[in-house]
Each structure stands twice: as C-alpha cells, then as structure tokens.
Design a protein around this motif. Structure first.
Motif, short mmCIF file in Angstrom:
data_model
loop_
_atom_site.label_atom_id
_atom_site.label_comp_id
_atom_site.label_asym_id
_atom_site.label_seq_id
_atom_site.Cartn_x
_atom_site.Cartn_y
_atom_site.Cartn_z
N SER A 42 42.82 -16.40 -25.40
CA SER A 42 43.01 -17.73 -25.99
C SER A 42 44.09 -18.51 -25.26
CB SER A 42 43.39 -17.62 -27.47
OG SER A 42 42.33 -17.09 -28.20
N LEU A 43 45.19 -17.85 -24.95
CA LEU A 43 46.26 -18.51 -24.22
C LEU A 43 45.80 -18.91 -22.82
CD1 LEU A 43 49.16 -19.49 -23.98
CD2 LEU A 43 49.82 -17.16 -23.31
N ALA A 44 45.07 -18.04 -22.16
CA ALA A 44 44.58 -18.35 -20.81
C ALA A 44 43.68 -19.58 -20.84
CB ALA A 44 43.85 -17.14 -20.23
N ARG A 45 42.77 -19.63 -21.80
CA ARG A 45 41.86 -20.78 -21.90
C ARG A 45 42.62 -22.06 -22.21
NH1 ARG A 45 36.62 -17.98 -24.87
NH2 ARG A 45 36.06 -16.73 -23.07
N LEU A 46 43.65 -21.95 -23.00
CA LEU A 46 44.48 -23.11 -23.31
C LEU A 46 45.22 -23.59 -22.05
CD1 LEU A 46 45.68 -24.94 -25.58
CD2 LEU A 46 47.54 -23.27 -25.70
N VAL A 103 44.47 -23.07 -18.71
CA VAL A 103 43.70 -23.52 -17.55
C VAL A 103 42.47 -24.34 -17.89
CG1 VAL A 103 44.53 -21.65 -16.09
CG2 VAL A 103 42.40 -21.34 -17.35
N ARG A 104 42.04 -24.34 -19.15
CA ARG A 104 40.90 -25.13 -19.61
C ARG A 104 39.62 -24.89 -18.80
NH1 ARG A 104 45.27 -27.56 -21.31
NH2 ARG A 104 45.39 -29.14 -22.87
N ASP A 105 39.45 -23.66 -18.37
CA ASP A 105 38.24 -23.26 -17.63
C ASP A 105 37.96 -21.82 -18.05
OD1 ASP A 105 36.68 -21.88 -15.62
OD2 ASP A 105 37.01 -23.59 -14.30
N VAL A 106 36.84 -21.61 -18.72
CA VAL A 106 36.52 -20.31 -19.30
C VAL A 106 36.46 -19.21 -18.23
CG1 VAL A 106 34.78 -19.01 -20.58
CG2 VAL A 106 35.33 -21.34 -21.26
N ASP A 107 35.77 -19.48 -17.13
CA ASP A 107 35.62 -18.46 -16.10
C ASP A 107 36.96 -18.13 -15.44
OD1 ASP A 107 32.87 -18.25 -16.54
OD2 ASP A 107 32.47 -19.93 -15.19
N ASP A 148 39.06 -16.11 -17.82
CA ASP A 148 38.66 -14.70 -17.85
C ASP A 148 39.19 -13.94 -16.63
OD1 ASP A 148 37.42 -14.97 -20.29
OD2 ASP A 148 35.41 -15.19 -19.44
N ASP A 149 39.15 -14.58 -15.45
CA ASP A 149 39.71 -13.95 -14.25
C ASP A 149 41.20 -13.69 -14.40
OD1 ASP A 149 37.21 -14.04 -13.08
OD2 ASP A 149 37.67 -15.78 -11.81
N LEU A 150 41.92 -14.67 -14.95
CA LEU A 150 43.36 -14.52 -15.13
C LEU A 150 43.70 -13.47 -16.18
CD1 LEU A 150 44.28 -18.28 -14.84
CD2 LEU A 150 44.91 -16.48 -13.21
N VAL A 151 42.88 -13.38 -17.22
CA VAL A 151 43.07 -12.34 -18.24
C VAL A 151 42.89 -10.97 -17.60
CG1 VAL A 151 42.08 -11.29 -20.33
CG2 VAL A 151 42.50 -13.75 -20.23
N ARG A 164 51.26 -16.09 -17.69
CA ARG A 164 51.81 -17.34 -17.15
C ARG A 164 52.17 -17.18 -15.67
NH1 ARG A 164 53.10 -21.06 -21.30
NH2 ARG A 164 52.93 -20.10 -23.35
N ASN A 165 52.68 -16.00 -15.29
CA ASN A 165 52.98 -15.75 -13.88
C ASN A 165 51.71 -15.76 -13.04
OD1 ASN A 165 55.73 -15.63 -14.28
ND2 ASN A 165 55.76 -13.40 -14.50
N HIS A 166 50.63 -15.19 -13.57
CA HIS A 166 49.36 -15.22 -12.84
C HIS A 166 48.83 -16.64 -12.73
CE1 HIS A 166 48.53 -11.09 -11.83
NE2 HIS A 166 48.95 -10.72 -13.03
N VAL A 167 49.00 -17.44 -13.76
CA VAL A 167 48.59 -18.85 -13.70
C VAL A 167 49.39 -19.57 -12.62
CG1 VAL A 167 48.54 -21.05 -14.95
CG2 VAL A 167 47.78 -18.96 -16.09
N LYS A 168 50.70 -19.35 -12.59
CA LYS A 168 51.53 -19.99 -11.56
C LYS A 168 51.10 -19.58 -10.16
CE LYS A 168 55.69 -20.36 -14.38
NZ LYS A 168 57.07 -19.85 -14.57
N MET A 169 50.82 -18.29 -9.97
CA MET A 169 50.37 -17.83 -8.66
C MET A 169 49.04 -18.48 -8.28
SD MET A 169 51.48 -13.82 -8.43
CE MET A 169 50.85 -13.32 -10.02
N TRP A 170 48.14 -18.64 -9.26
CA TRP A 170 46.85 -19.27 -8.99
C TRP A 170 47.05 -20.73 -8.60
CZ3 TRP A 170 44.35 -23.39 -11.27
CH2 TRP A 170 43.05 -23.60 -10.81
#
Length: 133
Positions: A24-28, A30-34, A37-40, A67-73
């Motif tokens: 849920s946090l990941a989808r919030l 990045v707003r992209d389901v796929d 899921d990759d980040l999760v 959040r660290n993975h989101v930043k790296m992405w």
C-alpha cells in the motif's frame, strides 16, 4: 557493528504479514502498480537478507527500506533520462544529410546484430523496453 552481527534477518513469515502495508505504501509513493510491486519485491529481498534494527519497530524499518528503494529508483530514472536526452532528438529523415543517413544505417545494423546476439531472455527485455515502450 557487533549489533549487526547479533541480529538475524527477518523471517519470511514475518515479512508476509507486513506485505499488504508495504505494498500500500509503495503504491501511494509511486502511483504505478507494476513499479510498486517491483519495489515491494526489492524491499522484501533486502529485509530477508539484512538484519533489522530491533530498536525500531519492523513496520517502520520496512517503510524506510522501501523509501530507500524508491529513492534509488528515482535516481536511476533521472540518470537514464539524462543519458537518453543527452543523445539529442533524432533528425527528421527528410532533413538528414547523406552522412547522417549512412551513419544512422550503420548504427542500426550494429545495434540489431548486438541485440540478436543476446540470449532470448535479455533480447526480449531490450526489445520490450526500447521498441515497444
């Protein structure tokens, strides 16, 4: 450092209980389901391989890892975008000089040969990313 060695990686069954909240946090974020899921998946792999800081509740630690993975992405996408834009826009075929057309054809031939030489699983990924969007 000793604390890191004493701590154990997070067990899979514990991670599974936290998976819906992490997703849920990941989808919030990045707003992209796929992509979420990759980040999760990356977050869960990191959590399974690394020791959790037991001074912090697991839920908060997992959100920090995510959040660290989101930043790296975001950083990787920014670098990719800069690389791709630094190449410059393709010239219109009608405006191309003979030299440009020749170099362009040679480059495409080399690129095609390189892509064809890749194993199937890598070839498909390259073709999907660059040619199918």
């Amino acid at each position: 450092m000793a604390k890191q060695q004493d701590a154990m990686a997070v067990p899979v069954d514990v991670l599974q209980r936290h998976m819906p909240a992490v997703r849920s946090l990941a989808r919030l974020l990045v707003r992209d389901v796929d992509l979420a899921d990759d980040l999760v998946q990356e977050t869960l792999i990191t959590a399974h391989r690394r020791a959790c800081n037991h001074d912090v509740p697991l839920k908060f630690w997992l959100s920090r890892v995510l959040r660290n993975h989101v930043k790296m992405w975001v950083r990787a996408e920014t670098r990719r975008s800069r690389r791709e834009s630094s190449v410059g826009p393709w010239q219109n075929a009608d405006d191309a000089t003979p030299e440009f057309s020749y170099i362009h054809c040679e480059t495409l031939a080399l690129l095609s040969a390189a892509i064809e030489s890749l194993p199937n699983r890598y070839r498909g990924a390259v073709q999907s990313h660059y040619f199918e969007g």
